[in-house]
Design a protein around this motif. Sequence first.
Motif, PDB file in Angstrom:
ATOM      1  N   GLY A 349       8.484  -2.493  15.959  1.00 33.31           N
ATOM      2  CA  GLY A 349       8.859  -1.787  14.907  1.00 33.31           C
ATOM      3  C   GLY A 349       7.668  -1.880  13.891  1.00 33.31           C
ATOM      4  O   GLY A 349       7.007  -2.751  13.878  1.00 33.31           O
ATOM      5  N   PRO A 350       7.828  -1.292  12.698  1.00 31.70           N
ATOM      6  CA  PRO A 350       6.968  -1.097  11.759  1.00 31.70           C
ATOM      7  C   PRO A 350       7.171  -2.209  10.931  1.00 31.70           C
ATOM      8  O   PRO A 350       7.884  -3.026  10.859  1.00 31.70           O
ATOM      9  N   ASN A 351       6.092  -2.534  10.103  1.00 25.31           N
ATOM     10  CA  ASN A 351       5.997  -3.488   8.954  1.00 25.31           C
ATOM     11  C   ASN A 351       6.188  -3.162   7.639  1.00 25.31           C
ATOM     12  O   ASN A 351       5.992  -3.795   6.607  1.00 25.31           O
ATOM     13  N   ASP A 352       7.050  -1.871   7.216  1.00 20.98           N
ATOM     14  CA  ASP A 352       7.199  -1.490   6.086  1.00 20.98           C
ATOM     15  C   ASP A 352       8.108  -2.625   5.212  1.00 20.98           C
ATOM     16  O   ASP A 352       7.721  -2.523   3.888  1.00 20.98           O
ATOM     17  N   ALA A 353       8.683  -3.271   5.819  1.00 19.02           N
ATOM     18  CA  ALA A 353       9.803  -4.095   5.051  1.00 19.02           C
ATOM     19  C   ALA A 353       9.377  -5.568   5.039  1.00 19.02           C
ATOM     20  O   ALA A 353      10.273  -6.423   4.655  1.00 19.02           O
ATOM     21  N   THR A 354       8.399  -5.940   5.614  1.00 18.14           N
ATOM     22  CA  THR A 354       7.863  -7.395   5.636  1.00 18.14           C
ATOM     23  C   THR A 354       7.776  -7.990   4.205  1.00 18.14           C
ATOM     24  O   THR A 354       7.863  -9.151   3.789  1.00 18.14           O
ATOM     25  N   TYR A 355       7.839  -7.054   3.090  1.00 17.77           N
ATOM     26  CA  TYR A 355       7.706  -7.447   1.726  1.00 17.77           C
ATOM     27  C   TYR A 355       8.857  -8.428   1.290  1.00 17.77           C
ATOM     28  O   TYR A 355       8.993  -8.882   0.408  1.00 17.77           O
ATOM     29  N   LEU A 356       9.843  -7.995   2.083  1.00 14.08           N
ATOM     30  CA  LEU A 356      11.267  -8.804   1.608  1.00 14.08           C
ATOM     31  C   LEU A 356      11.108 -10.279   2.009  1.00 14.08           C
ATOM     32  O   LEU A 356      11.945 -10.976   1.233  1.00 14.08           O
ATOM     33  N   PHE A 357      10.384 -10.725   2.956  1.00 12.51           N
ATOM     34  CA  PHE A 357      10.185 -12.170   3.017  1.00 12.51           C
ATOM     35  C   PHE A 357       9.317 -12.803   1.812  1.00 12.51           C
ATOM     36  O   PHE A 357       9.606 -13.871   1.484  1.00 12.51           O
ATOM     37  N   ASP A 358       8.318 -11.922   1.373  1.00  8.01           N
ATOM     38  CA  ASP A 358       7.805 -12.489   0.190  1.00  8.01           C
ATOM     39  C   ASP A 358       8.573 -12.388  -0.961  1.00  8.01           C
ATOM     40  O   ASP A 358       8.621 -13.160  -1.982  1.00  8.01           O
ATOM     41  N   GLN A 359       9.572 -11.261  -1.182  1.00 13.60           N
ATOM     42  CA  GLN A 359      10.605 -11.211  -2.097  1.00 13.60           C
ATOM     43  C   GLN A 359      11.412 -12.421  -2.102  1.00 13.60           C
ATOM     44  O   GLN A 359      11.783 -13.229  -2.898  1.00 13.60           O
ATOM     45  N   PHE A 360      11.749 -13.093  -0.987  1.00 13.71           N
ATOM     46  CA  PHE A 360      12.661 -14.196  -0.722  1.00 13.71           C
ATOM     47  C   PHE A 360      11.857 -15.459  -1.421  1.00 13.71           C
ATOM     48  O   PHE A 360      12.444 -16.253  -1.910  1.00 13.71           O
ATOM     49  N   ILE A 361      10.738 -15.689  -1.038  1.00 14.40           N
ATOM     50  CA  ILE A 361       9.722 -16.775  -1.327  1.00 14.40           C
ATOM     51  C   ILE A 361       9.553 -16.815  -2.808  1.00 14.40           C
ATOM     52  O   ILE A 361       9.861 -17.586  -3.504  1.00 14.40           O
ATOM     53  N   ASN A 362       9.451 -15.541  -3.427  1.00 13.38           N
ATOM     54  CA  ASN A 362       9.287 -15.320  -4.829  1.00 13.38           C
ATOM     55  C   ASN A 362      10.624 -15.910  -5.547  1.00 13.38           C
ATOM     56  O   ASN A 362      10.604 -16.264  -6.701  1.00 13.38           O
ATOM     57  N   LEU A 363      11.933 -15.285  -4.830  1.00 18.06           N
ATOM     58  CA  LEU A 363      13.070 -15.892  -5.388  1.00 18.06           C
ATOM     59  C   LEU A 363      13.347 -17.341  -5.504  1.00 18.06           C
ATOM     60  O   LEU A 363      13.968 -17.760  -6.294  1.00 18.06           O
ATOM     61  N   ILE A 364      12.898 -17.823  -4.387  1.00 17.64           N
ATOM     62  CA  ILE A 364      12.840 -19.478  -4.480  1.00 17.64           C
ATOM     63  C   ILE A 364      12.106 -20.015  -5.538  1.00 17.64           C
ATOM     64  O   ILE A 364      12.418 -20.955  -6.337  1.00 17.64           O
ATOM     65  N   HIS A 365      10.757 -19.586  -5.566  1.00 12.82           N
ATOM     66  CA  HIS A 365      10.163 -20.090  -6.785  1.00 12.82           C
ATOM     67  C   HIS A 365      10.701 -19.936  -8.205  1.00 12.82           C
ATOM     68  O   HIS A 365      10.351 -20.601  -8.831  1.00 12.82           O
ATOM     69  N   THR A 366      11.071 -18.615  -8.384  1.00 16.50           N
ATOM     70  CA  THR A 366      11.662 -18.394  -9.639  1.00 16.50           C
ATOM     71  C   THR A 366      12.883 -19.141  -9.902  1.00 16.50           C
ATOM     72  O   THR A 366      13.045 -19.830 -11.034  1.00 16.50           O
ATOM     73  N   THR A 367      13.653 -19.421  -8.833  1.00 14.61           N
ATOM     74  CA  THR A 367      15.003 -20.271  -8.924  1.00 14.61           C
ATOM     75  C   THR A 367      14.502 -21.621  -9.281  1.00 14.61           C
ATOM     76  O   THR A 367      15.150 -22.383 -10.082  1.00 14.61           O
ATOM     77  N   LYS A 368      13.426 -22.243  -8.713  1.00 21.76           N
ATOM     78  CA  LYS A 368      13.185 -23.587  -8.918  1.00 21.76           C
ATOM     79  C   LYS A 368      12.489 -23.941 -10.420  1.00 21.76           C
ATOM     80  O   LYS A 368      12.762 -24.802 -10.783  1.00 21.76           O
ATOM     81  N   LYS A 369      11.961 -22.636 -10.879  1.00 19.74           N
ATOM     82  CA  LYS A 369      11.326 -22.916 -12.120  1.00 19.74           C
ATOM     83  C   LYS A 369      12.422 -23.026 -13.273  1.00 19.74           C
ATOM     84  O   LYS A 369      12.552 -23.979 -14.090  1.00 19.74           O
ATOM     85  N   VAL A 370      13.575 -22.316 -12.916  1.00 16.05           N
ATOM     86  CA  VAL A 370      14.821 -22.137 -13.993  1.00 16.05           C
ATOM     87  C   VAL A 370      15.414 -23.449 -13.892  1.00 16.05           C
ATOM     88  O   VAL A 370      16.071 -23.849 -14.896  1.00 16.05           O
ATOM     89  N   THR A 371      15.663 -24.002 -12.711  1.00 19.25           N
ATOM     90  CA  THR A 371      16.352 -25.331 -12.659  1.00 19.25           C
ATOM     91  C   THR A 371      15.578 -26.645 -12.874  1.00 19.25           C
ATOM     92  O   THR A 371      16.103 -27.697 -12.598  1.00 19.25           O
ATOM     93  N   THR A 372      14.263 -26.505 -12.939  1.00 23.47           N
ATOM     94  CA  THR A 372      13.522 -27.749 -13.242  1.00 23.47           C
ATOM     95  C   THR A 372      12.830 -27.776 -14.641  1.00 23.47           C
ATOM     96  O   THR A 372      13.267 -27.037 -15.544  1.00 23.47           O
TER      97      THR A 372
END
Length: 372
Positions: A349-372
């Motif tokens: 299939g197409p790659n239109d939605a691969t940004y969702l993996f980046d969104q997940f990684i960004n969510l992890i980074h954001t959560t780690k900043k909040v909790t540290t």
Amino acid sequence: MGYLEKKDAIILLEDGTIFHGKAVGKGGTATGEICFNTGTTGYQEVFTDPSYFGQLMVTTNAHIGNYGVSSGDEESDSIKIAGLVCKNFSEVFSRENADGDLLSLLEKKNLVILSDVDTRALVSYIRDNGAQNAILSSELDDLEELKMQLSRVPSMNGLELASKVSCKEPYYFGDENSPIKISVLDLGVKKNILRNLALRGVYIKVFPYDTSFEMMSSFSPDGYLLSNGPGDPEPLADAIQTAKDILTADKPLFGICLGHQVIALANGISTYKMHNGHRGINHPILNLETGKGEITSQNHGFAISREDTEKNTNVKITHYHLNDNTVAGIKHVSKPCFSVQYHPEAGPGPNDATYLFDQFINLIHTTKKVTT
């Protein structure tokens, strides 16, 4: 290569409708839910996708097998479909990077293959009358016996299948020196999900479908992913509880397809069996947060209730399917959690939605900043 051996065969649907075709190779009998996939390419990825476990696959593309197979295109360690129905099955293939023919791959699983079927008529019938159980057979001596065999096939509605395709023991994927670690609950995970995470610098530990939050947490992950997979989500009590526990702990959580449905159930949103599901690589999605459209790869026979989702104050709809307005994505309003009903890893299939993996990684980074 010589000519394929073919024998007369039939497709008997649960409602008594019969279609005719030819069995390729050894023939035999196979049962399961019959459904169709509209992809014009990617048959190897489809046939090895664990989400298709227990299903008889009708391909709408006129030619199957014409570009052979490649070991790099497999989404799991074996063929997962229960049987194949196509118009033309090609023994001869032409593709520079192919390392074998499709028939040899399918015969390793003793898969029943039917060709010379009027797939346009069959797909139109399924589209209008819904996915249903069926039996494929080149053993035509006793139609009543085939009907009896078909009557014993369980309905997909209420059927738990994740345990049939999930890993038996945990395993690792990616670079152990990567700075981000993710625990994946394997409900039938595709290899391309793991590849996409690894490409983004993630070290992954994959756990069996019934693993508890406590056990998944022993890896000290930065985030959790609930994978795609086959069958009805409602019987997955352990996975639903694990999703609840991850949400309670305020840990980053991403769900794909069956994982999306499990997250919905963990939030009190019901699921239902669709008329014929979404299976193809050109399904149009609208991202409500960006206003942009996406062409997506989809494979699911269940969906989450739009009515329940709209009433749920803890969850917001982020994506919907433009063909039928079904919910295609949600996010929790106060927890680091989101999920989609389609396949951002594609394959095929197409790659239109691969940004969702980046969104997940960004969510992890954001959560780690909040909790540290």
